[in-house]
Design an enzyme around this catalytic site. Structure first.
Site, PDB file in Angstrom:
ATOM      1  N   ASP A   8      10.654 -14.813   8.987  1.00 16.44           N
ATOM      2  CA  ASP A   8      10.696 -15.708  10.139  1.00 16.44           C
ATOM      3  C   ASP A   8      10.553 -17.136   9.614  1.00 16.44           C
ATOM      4  O   ASP A   8      10.582 -17.365   8.383  1.00 16.44           O
ATOM      5  CB  ASP A   8       9.633 -15.327  11.184  1.00 16.44           C
ATOM      6  CG  ASP A   8       8.225 -15.752  10.781  1.00 16.44           C
ATOM      7  OD1 ASP A   8       8.036 -16.194   9.625  1.00 16.44           O
ATOM      8  OD2 ASP A   8       7.315 -15.640  11.627  1.00 16.44           O
ATOM      9  N   CYS A  64       6.274 -13.873   6.708  1.00 21.98           N
ATOM     10  CA  CYS A  64       6.047 -14.766   7.848  1.00 21.98           C
ATOM     11  C   CYS A  64       4.987 -15.772   7.387  1.00 21.98           C
ATOM     12  O   CYS A  64       4.830 -15.969   6.174  1.00 21.98           O
ATOM     13  CB  CYS A  64       5.627 -13.983   9.085  1.00 21.98           C
ATOM     14  SG  CYS A  64       4.148 -12.976   8.874  1.00 21.98           S
ATOM     15  N   THR A  66       1.607 -15.697   7.419  1.00 23.67           N
ATOM     16  CA  THR A  66       0.540 -15.061   6.625  1.00 23.67           C
ATOM     17  C   THR A  66       0.956 -13.709   6.058  1.00 23.67           C
ATOM     18  O   THR A  66       0.310 -13.192   5.154  1.00 23.67           O
ATOM     19  CB  THR A  66      -0.681 -14.794   7.536  1.00 23.67           C
ATOM     20  OG1 THR A  66      -0.238 -13.935   8.607  1.00 23.67           O
ATOM     21  CG2 THR A  66      -1.250 -16.082   8.094  1.00 23.67           C
ATOM     22  N   HIS A  97      -2.190   3.015  -4.642  1.00 21.67           N
ATOM     23  CA  HIS A  97      -3.060   3.805  -3.772  1.00 21.67           C
ATOM     24  C   HIS A  97      -2.470   4.077  -2.397  1.00 21.67           C
ATOM     25  O   HIS A  97      -2.727   5.113  -1.809  1.00 21.67           O
ATOM     26  CB  HIS A  97      -4.405   3.078  -3.573  1.00 21.67           C
ATOM     27  CG  HIS A  97      -5.226   3.037  -4.821  1.00 21.67           C
ATOM     28  ND1 HIS A  97      -6.485   2.496  -4.887  1.00 21.67           N
ATOM     29  CD2 HIS A  97      -4.951   3.483  -6.074  1.00 21.67           C
ATOM     30  CE1 HIS A  97      -6.957   2.601  -6.120  1.00 21.67           C
ATOM     31  NE2 HIS A  97      -6.044   3.191  -6.864  1.00 21.67           N
ATOM     32  N   HIS A 132      -4.770  10.134  -3.172  1.00 23.15           N
ATOM     33  CA  HIS A 132      -4.159   9.102  -2.323  1.00 23.15           C
ATOM     34  C   HIS A 132      -3.072   9.713  -1.428  1.00 23.15           C
ATOM     35  O   HIS A 132      -2.892   9.287  -0.294  1.00 23.15           O
ATOM     36  CB  HIS A 132      -3.580   7.989  -3.197  1.00 23.15           C
ATOM     37  CG  HIS A 132      -4.609   7.346  -4.072  1.00 23.15           C
ATOM     38  ND1 HIS A 132      -5.673   6.647  -3.556  1.00 23.15           N
ATOM     39  CD2 HIS A 132      -4.759   7.338  -5.419  1.00 23.15           C
ATOM     40  CE1 HIS A 132      -6.441   6.219  -4.554  1.00 23.15           C
ATOM     41  NE2 HIS A 132      -5.908   6.637  -5.696  1.00 23.15           N
TER      42      HIS A 132
END
Ligand code: PRP
Ligand code: URA
Length: 362
Positions: A8, A64, A66, A97, A132
């Site tokens: 974005d 984006c 963050t 993981h 995992h």
């Protein structure tokens, strides 16, 4: 390797660095934005996540401001494990993981020069599996009981992971399950799936006289059905389905997968003459490379089939991708979506060779 990417306006600053890094390393499917302009991150994240969810892309990269908004949106799609990775160590552990299949970065938190090292750490780190994998499987099990996504060509992928179906699928996966029990359970699972595959059959209003009153009611409006098992293993699903839709006609397609090339080899095809007037369900417990299913659907279409869906018990993302590449409008109904194929083209974890387990030939 195919990567779907999207940004974005907050992540746009990373666009050139990501493109430079991926050039020559992967085939890139770019979902924009292509120019810096205000945009809504869910629009982009959901497109990229759908590509990965349905197997048209192996992995995805999002950016984006963050990385958080993109991650929240992408994780709404089935099978997506998206995580924000704004440093190398998070990217490494996110793969080792959590087996992140989408990496998201924040254009307002990192500089473009940092992106290549983050991507490198993610792409080059192998998933460690074992404990995992068990944890990831718990996340998968928590996804809703019936999930449906629609591909770009209109064909849906419907995962009918109802608790009863999941329970029975777990038993047929077990290598110690006997041939008799395996056979019974395949029929039962196929029967349970009928509720989902026939969900959109048209109804018409009728009048019924009950012992008490004349009333309006609903009846199936004469839609004709056909089931077409892919020999051998598809035969194991037929009776379970016919118990609920006894008037369906049955065609047969004979295909086996060449063990060397993994390509389907056709040896038989006979379908009802009026196949073009029927809603057709091609049956095969296993959707692995997708070669057999794509070929079976092509054979039905060549003989006039118009509305053809595929019903499988266990599918690999590679198989879904292949069938939708050839038949983008086809609805694919499955009971379980597994992780991948192994080097012999077997579904992992899968259940082994469905034909051999049904008929006791090994
Ligand atoms: C199995 C299975 C599918 C096919 C799936 O059949 O029943 O038809 O493999 O693999 P694909 O998606 O990679 O094509 P197989 O070839 O073993 O034949 P059989 O049923 O006669 O044993
Ligand atoms: N065919 C099977 O029967 N099982 C697989 O896992 C792949 C192809």
């Amino acid at each position: 390797m195919i990567l779907a990417v999207g940004y974005d306006h907050g992540g746009f600053v990373l666009r050139a660095a990501v493109a430079d890094f991926l050039r020559g390393r992967a085939e890139v499917r770019d979902f924009g934005i292509f120019e810096e302009q205000r945009s809504d991150y869910p629009d982009i994240a959901l497109k990229v996540a759908l590509e990965v969810s349905e197997g048209r892309a192996d992995l995805g990269v999002l950016a984006c401001g963050t990385g958080i908004g993109m991650t929240v949106a992408a994780n709404k799609m089935r099978g997506i494990r998206a995580g924000v990775c704004n440093d190398v160590e998070t990217a490494r552990l996110g793969k080792a993981h959590n087996n992140l299949n989408i990496l998201a970065m924040g254009g307002r938190l990192i500089a473009p020069e940092q992106a290549p090292a983050i991507l490198e750490a993610w792409l080059s780190t192998p998933f460690e599996g074992e404990r995992h994998l068990a944890r990831i499987n718990k996340i998968s099990a928590a996804e809703a009981s019936t999930l449906s996504t629609e591909g770009l060509g209109g064909g849906r992928v419907v995962v009918f992971n109802h608790p009863l179906v999941q329970h029975k699928v777990s038993i047929i996966r077990d290598k110690n399950t006997s041939v008799k029990e395996f056979r019974e359970l395949v029929q039962e699972i196929a029967g349970l799936m009928v509720y989902e595959i026939t969900r959109n059959l048209p109804l018409s209003e009728i009048e019924v006289e009950t012992p008490v009153a004349l009333t309006k009611a609903w009846a199936l409006s004469g839609k004709k059905l056909a089931v077409v098992p892919v020999l051998r293993a598809g035969l194991g699903m037929v009776d379970g389905i016919l118990q609920l839709i006894p008037n369906a006609k049955v065609g047969h397609v004979g295909l086996y997968r060449d063990p060397e090339t993994l390509k389907p080899v056709e040896y038989y095809c006979k379908v009802p003459q009026d196949i073009g007037e029927r809603e057709v369900f091609v049956l095969d417990p296993m959707l692995a490379t997708g070669g057999s299913a794509a070929a079976a659907i092509s054979l039905v279409k060549e003989r006039g089939g118009q509305k053809v869906s595929l019903v499988c018990l266990i599918a690999a993302p590679e198989g879904i991708k292949r069938v939708h590449a050839v038949h983008p409008e086809t609805d694919i109904f499955i009971a379980a979506l597994d992780d991948r194929l192994n080097e012999h083209g077997y579904i992992v974890p899968g259940l082994g060779d469905a034909g051999d387990r049904l008929f006791g030939t090994r």
